[in-house]
Design a protein around this motif. Sequence first.
Motif, PDB file in Angstrom:
ATOM      1  N   ALA A   1       0.842  -1.190   0.000  1.00 15.94           N
ATOM      2  CA  ALA A   1       0.000   0.000   0.000  1.00 15.94           C
ATOM      3  C   ALA A   1       0.876   1.239   0.000  1.00 15.94           C
ATOM      4  CB  ALA A   1      -0.892   0.000   1.237  1.00 15.94           C
ATOM      5  N   ALA A   2       0.535   2.182  -0.838  1.00 12.79           N
ATOM      6  CA  ALA A   2       1.267   3.452  -0.902  1.00 12.79           C
ATOM      7  C   ALA A   2       0.714   4.401   0.163  1.00 12.79           C
ATOM      8  CB  ALA A   2       1.130   4.063  -2.291  1.00 12.79           C
TER       9      ALA A   2
ATOM     10  N   THR B   1       1.622  -2.632  -7.467  1.00 11.85           N
ATOM     11  CA  THR B   1       2.174  -3.947  -7.736  1.00 11.85           C
ATOM     12  C   THR B   1       3.427  -3.788  -8.590  1.00 11.85           C
ATOM     13  OG1 THR B   1       1.610  -6.165  -8.499  1.00 11.85           O
ATOM     14  CG2 THR B   1       0.748  -4.334  -9.787  1.00 11.85           C
ATOM     15  N   GLY B   2       3.938  -4.854  -9.124  1.00  6.06           N
ATOM     16  CA  GLY B   2       5.105  -4.810  -9.995  1.00  6.06           C
ATOM     17  C   GLY B   2       4.900  -5.698 -11.204  1.00  6.06           C
ATOM     18  N   VAL B   3       5.660  -5.430 -12.236  1.00  8.42           N
ATOM     19  CA  VAL B   3       5.612  -6.229 -13.459  1.00  8.42           C
ATOM     20  C   VAL B   3       7.040  -6.642 -13.793  1.00  8.42           C
ATOM     21  CG1 VAL B   3       5.073  -6.216 -15.927  1.00  8.42           C
ATOM     22  CG2 VAL B   3       3.584  -5.016 -14.325  1.00  8.42           C
ATOM     23  N   LYS B   4       7.229  -7.944 -14.026  1.00  9.52           N
ATOM     24  CA  LYS B   4       8.537  -8.466 -14.400  1.00  9.52           C
ATOM     25  C   LYS B   4       8.374  -9.310 -15.647  1.00  9.52           C
ATOM     26  CE  LYS B   4      10.272  -8.578  -9.705  1.00  9.52           C
ATOM     27  NZ  LYS B   4      10.938  -9.335  -8.678  1.00  9.52           N
TER      28      LYS B   4
ATOM     29  N   MET C   1       6.330   0.638 -20.696  1.00  8.97           N
ATOM     30  CA  MET C   1       5.012   0.280 -20.187  1.00  8.97           C
ATOM     31  C   MET C   1       4.166   1.539 -20.116  1.00  8.97           C
ATOM     32  SD  MET C   1       3.884  -1.874 -16.820  1.00  8.97           S
ATOM     33  CE  MET C   1       4.579  -0.698 -15.690  1.00  8.97           C
ATOM     34  N   THR C   2       2.966   1.469 -20.695  1.00  8.95           N
ATOM     35  CA  THR C   2       2.061   2.614 -20.733  1.00  8.95           C
ATOM     36  C   THR C   2       0.781   2.281 -19.981  1.00  8.95           C
ATOM     37  OG1 THR C   2       2.935   3.250 -22.892  1.00  8.95           O
ATOM     38  CG2 THR C   2       0.833   4.230 -22.240  1.00  8.95           C
ATOM     39  N   ASP C   3       0.412   3.155 -19.060  1.00 10.38           N
ATOM     40  CA  ASP C   3      -0.831   3.026 -18.299  1.00 10.38           C
ATOM     41  C   ASP C   3      -1.966   3.539 -19.179  1.00 10.38           C
ATOM     42  OD1 ASP C   3      -3.062   3.755 -16.583  1.00 10.38           O
ATOM     43  OD2 ASP C   3      -1.694   3.529 -14.894  1.00 10.38           O
TER      44      ASP C   3
ATOM     45  N   VAL D   1       3.621  -0.148  -9.722  1.00 12.10           N
ATOM     46  CA  VAL D   1       2.704  -0.039 -10.847  1.00 12.10           C
ATOM     47  C   VAL D   1       1.271  -0.050 -10.322  1.00 12.10           C
ATOM     48  CG1 VAL D   1       1.908  -1.159 -12.959  1.00 12.10           C
ATOM     49  CG2 VAL D   1       4.331  -1.235 -12.333  1.00 12.10           C
ATOM     50  N   ALA D   2       0.466   0.919 -10.766  1.00 11.34           N
ATOM     51  CA  ALA D   2      -0.948   0.945 -10.392  1.00 11.34           C
ATOM     52  C   ALA D   2      -1.677  -0.205 -11.086  1.00 11.34           C
ATOM     53  CB  ALA D   2      -1.568   2.286 -10.804  1.00 11.34           C
ATOM     54  N   PRO D   3      -2.673  -0.788 -10.442  1.00 12.10           N
ATOM     55  CA  PRO D   3      -3.389  -1.912 -11.043  1.00 12.10           C
ATOM     56  C   PRO D   3      -4.391  -1.470 -12.114  1.00 12.10           C
ATOM     57  CG  PRO D   3      -4.297  -1.445  -8.904  1.00 12.10           C
ATOM     58  CD  PRO D   3      -3.120  -0.520  -9.085  1.00 12.10           C
ATOM     59  N   ASP D   4      -3.945  -0.647 -13.027  1.00 10.51           N
ATOM     60  CA  ASP D   4      -4.738  -0.203 -14.170  1.00 10.51           C
ATOM     61  C   ASP D   4      -4.346  -1.037 -15.375  1.00 10.51           C
ATOM     62  OD1 ASP D   4      -5.824   1.885 -12.643  1.00 10.51           O
ATOM     63  OD2 ASP D   4      -4.201   3.256 -13.188  1.00 10.51           O
TER      64      ASP D   4
END
Length: 90
Positions: A28-29, A36-39, A57-59, A81-84
């Motif tokens: 939580a921010a 979250t994160g992306v790998k 990476m583009t939101d 990374v926001a969960p968008d």
Amino acid sequence: MRRFFSVVCIFLLCQTASVFASSVAAAAASRGQILTGVKGKVTDGTGAAIPGAAVTMTDLTTHSSVSTTTGLDGQFSFDNVAPDPQIVAV
């Protein structure tokens, strides 16, 4: 060559999307937003790692982008990374 590389990118997007969807257990921010994160790993058709590849990476909600490059092992990661909905492009 360009067509082959596109297939690798589409595979990467599918792989990254599944990692993104399964990793929503996040920190939580300060504003209470879930992050979250992306790998992932960038490879060629033979499975060999592609070092130094530019990954963006583009939101899709905010239209903001972040970029990185793959390491010697072809791996990359994006943290906080926001969960968008996201698009990852190589």
